[in-house]
Design an enzyme around this catalytic site. Sequence first.
Site, PDB file in Angstrom:
ATOM      1  N   GLY A 122       0.813  -1.212   0.000  1.00 24.67           N
ATOM      2  CA  GLY A 122       0.000   0.000   0.000  1.00 24.67           C
ATOM      3  C   GLY A 122       0.844   1.259   0.000  1.00 24.67           C
ATOM      4  O   GLY A 122       0.517   2.242  -0.677  1.00 24.67           O
ATOM      5  N   GLU A 137       0.989   4.264  -2.848  1.00 27.40           N
ATOM      6  CA  GLU A 137       0.867   5.705  -2.585  1.00 27.40           C
ATOM      7  C   GLU A 137       1.998   6.484  -3.235  1.00 27.40           C
ATOM      8  O   GLU A 137       1.778   7.550  -3.824  1.00 27.40           O
ATOM      9  CB  GLU A 137       0.865   5.956  -1.080  1.00 27.40           C
ATOM     10  CG  GLU A 137      -0.411   5.601  -0.366  1.00 27.40           C
ATOM     11  CD  GLU A 137      -0.378   6.073   1.080  1.00 27.40           C
ATOM     12  OE1 GLU A 137      -0.570   7.273   1.323  1.00 27.40           O
ATOM     13  OE2 GLU A 137      -0.135   5.221   1.959  1.00 27.40           O
ATOM     14  N   THR A 154       3.002  -6.256   5.492  1.00 29.24           N
ATOM     15  CA  THR A 154       2.488  -7.558   5.916  1.00 29.24           C
ATOM     16  C   THR A 154       2.839  -8.646   4.916  1.00 29.24           C
ATOM     17  O   THR A 154       3.373  -9.689   5.273  1.00 29.24           O
ATOM     18  CB  THR A 154       0.965  -7.471   6.085  1.00 29.24           C
ATOM     19  OG1 THR A 154       0.659  -6.451   7.038  1.00 29.24           O
ATOM     20  CG2 THR A 154       0.401  -8.794   6.581  1.00 29.24           C
ATOM     21  N   LEU A 209       1.952  -5.271 -21.225  1.00 27.49           N
ATOM     22  CA  LEU A 209       0.685  -5.985 -21.097  1.00 27.49           C
ATOM     23  C   LEU A 209       0.365  -6.209 -19.623  1.00 27.49           C
ATOM     24  O   LEU A 209       1.256  -6.222 -18.775  1.00 27.49           O
ATOM     25  CB  LEU A 209       0.747  -7.344 -21.809  1.00 27.49           C
ATOM     26  CG  LEU A 209       1.065  -7.345 -23.308  1.00 27.49           C
ATOM     27  CD1 LEU A 209       1.332  -8.773 -23.775  1.00 27.49           C
ATOM     28  CD2 LEU A 209      -0.059  -6.723 -24.113  1.00 27.49           C
ATOM     29  N   GLU A 229      -5.163  -1.969  -1.486  1.00 27.69           N
ATOM     30  CA  GLU A 229      -5.868  -0.793  -0.994  1.00 27.69           C
ATOM     31  C   GLU A 229      -7.208  -0.667  -1.706  1.00 27.69           C
ATOM     32  O   GLU A 229      -7.298  -0.884  -2.919  1.00 27.69           O
ATOM     33  CB  GLU A 229      -5.047   0.473  -1.221  1.00 27.69           C
ATOM     34  CG  GLU A 229      -3.698   0.446  -0.534  1.00 27.69           C
ATOM     35  CD  GLU A 229      -3.828   0.327   0.970  1.00 27.69           C
ATOM     36  OE1 GLU A 229      -4.626   1.073   1.570  1.00 27.69           O
ATOM     37  OE2 GLU A 229      -3.128  -0.529   1.548  1.00 27.69           O
TER      38      GLU A 229
END
Length: 463
Positions: free
Chosen positions: A110, A114, A137, A277, A315
């Site tokens: 995540g 960002e 994690t 792709l 997210e």
Amino acid sequence: MIGQRRDQLERVPKVPPAALKPPRRPAASAPPGALDPARTRSLVVILHGKRAEEPGLREAVRALRQEGHEVCIRCTFDAGDADAFVAEGLRLHDFGGRRALTFVAAGGDGTVNEVVAALLRHGAPRGVGLAVLPFGTANDLAAVLGISLVPEDALRTALDPMTPRAVDVGLLNGHAFVNIAVAGGMAAVPPEELDSPLKRLLGPFGIALHVLKRLLLGGLPAPHVTIRYATAPDAALTDDSRCATLEGGLLLLAAGNARQMGRTVSVCPDALLDDGLLDFTVLLAGRPPLQFAAPWAQVSAARGAGALPANRDGEPEPAAERLLFEVLPKRLLVHMPDERLLVSGAAGSEAAKPNRRTGRPRRAALLRMLRPAQPEGRAARAAAKARAGAGRAAGAAALFAAGLAAGLLLLRRGPGMPEPKSRPHASQRGAGSGEGSSRQRGEPSAPPRGAAAWFECLAAPVG
């Protein structure tokens, strides 16, 4: 005599002034394997606020700074801090200088998402790099790239000028992702699952338990959808002649720029980061899984089916009735230790074969889906965490022992403390003490034995 001396002095060769200066001390030799600071990149480490006390991070940053490398730390606290730090780094960096700029996403997938979104939003030049310091994690992107969990090793990969490679960036409704984007009923990520104690305790298995709980309580949603995707690399969204269509109840659609999610399944086992792709794995109700690779795919919910949940790199993405997956070819410069996930590194492997472009997954691909990559340096990371935990436990034990010893010392009667009073024995009291007891005469009773007597001692002033 004086003339002869002058002639001798004139015949002595003159020494240049620079040679009269004392010799410079040789520079301290760099440790083996160290990089030349003048040839490396300036690092801006955007650190997830909850990972600021990761074992080994401070030591790694201190060691690199002592070698002359530029390492700047920015710690996030609120939503949007990563975006602000990227904007600040781009504004303050001297792009005309000798060092290039690299942003290090220190956190999970995540945090990487960002930072990538901020780089695209602020129009970062293509020479600006992205590196990963895996503190999350699952650390799926770091695992497939081969980035070590040891902080110093990961930072040295970010400093090495030979490690950046241009890779693709995926888009879901215009929002960037680097690893995996998922759509369908199984893709919903409730906010309480993002920071649940079960996730912190069990890691990826905690996420899997949350998904299993949702499936058991709410059933397996399968909204009816239509999936259109390109069958040629240059096919436009409106070119029906070079598009294919799938229809059915959507259980899961995974669009992979990289390969795995949740550190438990390699959902797009043939994905490459620089082939222009996205690799798709589709699960429709009542059908075997399908896999294909395409530059774009569009998922449209049937009328009345409602909005489709989705997420990017773990997210949550706002649910929508139409989801468009696209790719930006070679838009981002990513530091990676080798070319295992690039076209040049996959030559001759299953991922480079043309038959991976469409159709049912082969048996070999299905087996690879069950063998996800694991991050490197897990043993060293676990040992560092164990040492940090042992140090905290030893400190707590020492404080407890000190407190216990101080309490025992206070309970001991000091030289100036009064003797604790004791209740008189029954044999010392008169036979008629029942009517003429001190309690009935209004006299204060003697304090009881035990803890109350010691509390009276502790409260009494020391003479």
